[in-house]
Design a protein around this motif. Structure first.
Motif, PDB file in Angstrom:
ATOM      1  N   ALA A  46       0.838  -1.203   0.000  1.00 22.91           N
ATOM      2  CA  ALA A  46       0.000   0.000   0.000  1.00 22.91           C
ATOM      3  C   ALA A  46       0.869   1.248   0.000  1.00 22.91           C
ATOM      4  O   ALA A  46       0.376   2.352  -0.089  1.00 22.91           O
ATOM      5  N   GLY A  47       2.236   1.051   0.078  1.00 24.25           N
ATOM      6  CA  GLY A  47       3.144   2.198   0.088  1.00 24.25           C
ATOM      7  C   GLY A  47       3.398   2.674   1.494  1.00 24.25           C
ATOM      8  O   GLY A  47       2.621   2.380   2.415  1.00 24.25           O
ATOM      9  N   SER A  48       4.492   3.408   1.653  1.00 22.55           N
ATOM     10  CA  SER A  48       4.865   3.904   2.975  1.00 22.55           C
ATOM     11  C   SER A  48       3.891   4.999   3.421  1.00 22.55           C
ATOM     12  O   SER A  48       3.211   5.595   2.583  1.00 22.55           O
ATOM     13  N   GLN A  70       1.504   7.660   1.169  1.00 19.99           N
ATOM     14  CA  GLN A  70       0.056   7.773   1.366  1.00 19.99           C
ATOM     15  C   GLN A  70      -0.342   9.224   1.691  1.00 19.99           C
ATOM     16  O   GLN A  70      -1.332   9.736   1.179  1.00 19.99           O
ATOM     17  N   CYS A  71       0.494   9.871   2.528  1.00 18.54           N
ATOM     18  CA  CYS A  71       0.233  11.275   2.881  1.00 18.54           C
ATOM     19  C   CYS A  71       0.313  12.168   1.652  1.00 18.54           C
ATOM     20  O   CYS A  71      -0.521  13.047   1.447  1.00 18.54           O
ATOM     21  N   ARG A  72       1.387  11.908   0.813  1.00 22.63           N
ATOM     22  CA  ARG A  72       1.557  12.698  -0.416  1.00 22.63           C
ATOM     23  C   ARG A  72       0.361  12.542  -1.342  1.00 22.63           C
ATOM     24  O   ARG A  72      -0.136  13.493  -1.912  1.00 22.63           O
ATOM     25  N   PHE A  73      -0.079  11.288  -1.479  1.00 18.03           N
ATOM     26  CA  PHE A  73      -1.221  10.984  -2.361  1.00 18.03           C
ATOM     27  C   PHE A  73      -2.476  11.710  -1.861  1.00 18.03           C
ATOM     28  O   PHE A  73      -3.211  12.323  -2.634  1.00 18.03           O
ATOM     29  N   LEU A  74      -2.676  11.646  -0.540  1.00 19.79           N
ATOM     30  CA  LEU A  74      -3.834  12.289   0.071  1.00 19.79           C
ATOM     31  C   LEU A  74      -3.798  13.803  -0.133  1.00 19.79           C
ATOM     32  O   LEU A  74      -4.818  14.423  -0.463  1.00 19.79           O
ATOM     33  N   LEU A  75      -2.592  14.384   0.010  1.00 22.46           N
ATOM     34  CA  LEU A  75      -2.425  15.821  -0.185  1.00 22.46           C
ATOM     35  C   LEU A  75      -2.725  16.235  -1.625  1.00 22.46           C
ATOM     36  O   LEU A  75      -3.403  17.231  -1.867  1.00 22.46           O
ATOM     37  N   SER A  76      -2.216  15.421  -2.578  1.00 24.78           N
ATOM     38  CA  SER A  76      -2.462  15.748  -4.002  1.00 24.78           C
ATOM     39  C   SER A  76      -3.951  15.677  -4.325  1.00 24.78           C
ATOM     40  O   SER A  76      -4.481  16.505  -5.069  1.00 24.78           O
ATOM     41  N   GLN A  77      -4.655  14.684  -3.727  1.00 24.94           N
ATOM     42  CA  GLN A  77      -6.099  14.551  -3.937  1.00 24.94           C
ATOM     43  C   GLN A  77      -6.848  15.768  -3.364  1.00 24.94           C
ATOM     44  O   GLN A  77      -7.770  16.291  -3.991  1.00 24.94           O
ATOM     45  N   LEU A  78      -6.393  16.195  -2.188  1.00 21.83           N
ATOM     46  CA  LEU A  78      -7.009  17.364  -1.547  1.00 21.83           C
ATOM     47  C   LEU A  78      -6.802  18.624  -2.388  1.00 21.83           C
ATOM     48  O   LEU A  78      -7.719  19.437  -2.543  1.00 21.83           O
TER      49      LEU A  78
END
Length: 255
Positions: A2-4, A8-16
């Motif tokens: 699922a990635g580090s 996951q935080c980076r992905f969540l930030l980009s989505q936001l």
């Protein structure tokens, strides 16, 4: 994988960030919505009103804070200019022609509205930028009628009649509305004189000088030595040229 947690935080930030961008775009569109929320019946009534000068100038006349009608009129003017270029002796690249027409019409509408709004601010006239855009936009209805008729019926005397009557009426309407919203004779004279001169001269420019200016621009961009088939004689449609060429070939073959 699922990635580090960092990924996951980076992905969540980009989505936001994407969601906030979409939201801000929607919010911006929402800001513009009131200016375009208008019934066709209202637009038709305002088009007719734009040709009728108001008599009551003792109290501020109402100006529609709406941009749908003016925007449609600017696009109509663009279409009429393109039609005029096609019935004149210039048919050159569509893109350049379209760009010049859009630049001219939108340049006048936005440029003169901004200049008049600045002048109105100096003269203490009670008018907002949106109202100025609306007033000048509806004022172009007279120009659209005049140019549409005179591009199809080529009589200079007819153009002058339309310029004075139709162009004059739409200009008088705008002047009367501005007078009703301005206090002081000098301020009224400066504001209304400037608007009337610009509006009437723009119509003269579109009828007489616009084609020459566009031809000059196109000659500069593409060079004066055009292939002859790109220039079409005034009032003779392209089809008739094709028919003439085919007839000439047929005669040549029979001989």
């Amino acid at each position: 994988g699922a990635g580090s947690p960092e990924e996951q935080c980076r992905f969540l930030l980009s989505q936001l960030q994407q969601a906030s961008r979409a939201f801000s775009l929607y919010a911006n569109i929402d800001i513009l919505r009131p200016y375009f929320d208008v019934e066709p019946v209202q637009v038709r009534a305002r088009l007719l009103e734009s040709m009728i000068p108001v008599k009551m100038i003792n109290f501020p006349q109402k100006i529609a804070g709406e941009l749908y009608g003016p925007l449609m009129l600017v696009f109509t003017l663009v279409a009429i200019l393109l039609h005029g270029m096609k019935t004149s002796d210039t048919i050159i690249r569509e893109g350049t022609l379209m760009g010049t027409a859009i630049g001219t019409c939108f340049g006048y509408w936005l440029g003169v509205s901004s200049f008049m709004y600045f002048l109105a601010y100096l003269c203490n006239a009670q008018i907002t930028m949106v109202q100025m855009l609306s007033l000048l936009g509806y004022g172009l209805f007279g120009h659209c009628i005049t140019l549409f008729v005179t591009y199809n019926i080529h009589f200079h005397s007819l153009f002058y009649i339309f310029w004075l009557v139709v162009g004059g009426l739409s200009t008088l309407r705008m002047v009367a509305v501005l007078v009703s919203r301005t206090v002081g004779h000098t301020q009224r004279l400066i504001l209304c004189g400037t608007l009337a001169a610009l509006h009437m001269l723009f119509l003269l420019y579109l009828h007489f000088a616009y084609h020459k200016v566009v031809e000059g621009i196109l000659d500069t961009l593409e060079g004066p030595n055009m292939p002859p088939f790109q220039r079409v004689a005034r009032d003779i449609p392209v089809v008739s040229n094709a028919v003439l060429n085919t007839t000439a070939k047929a005669i040549a073959l029979t001989l």
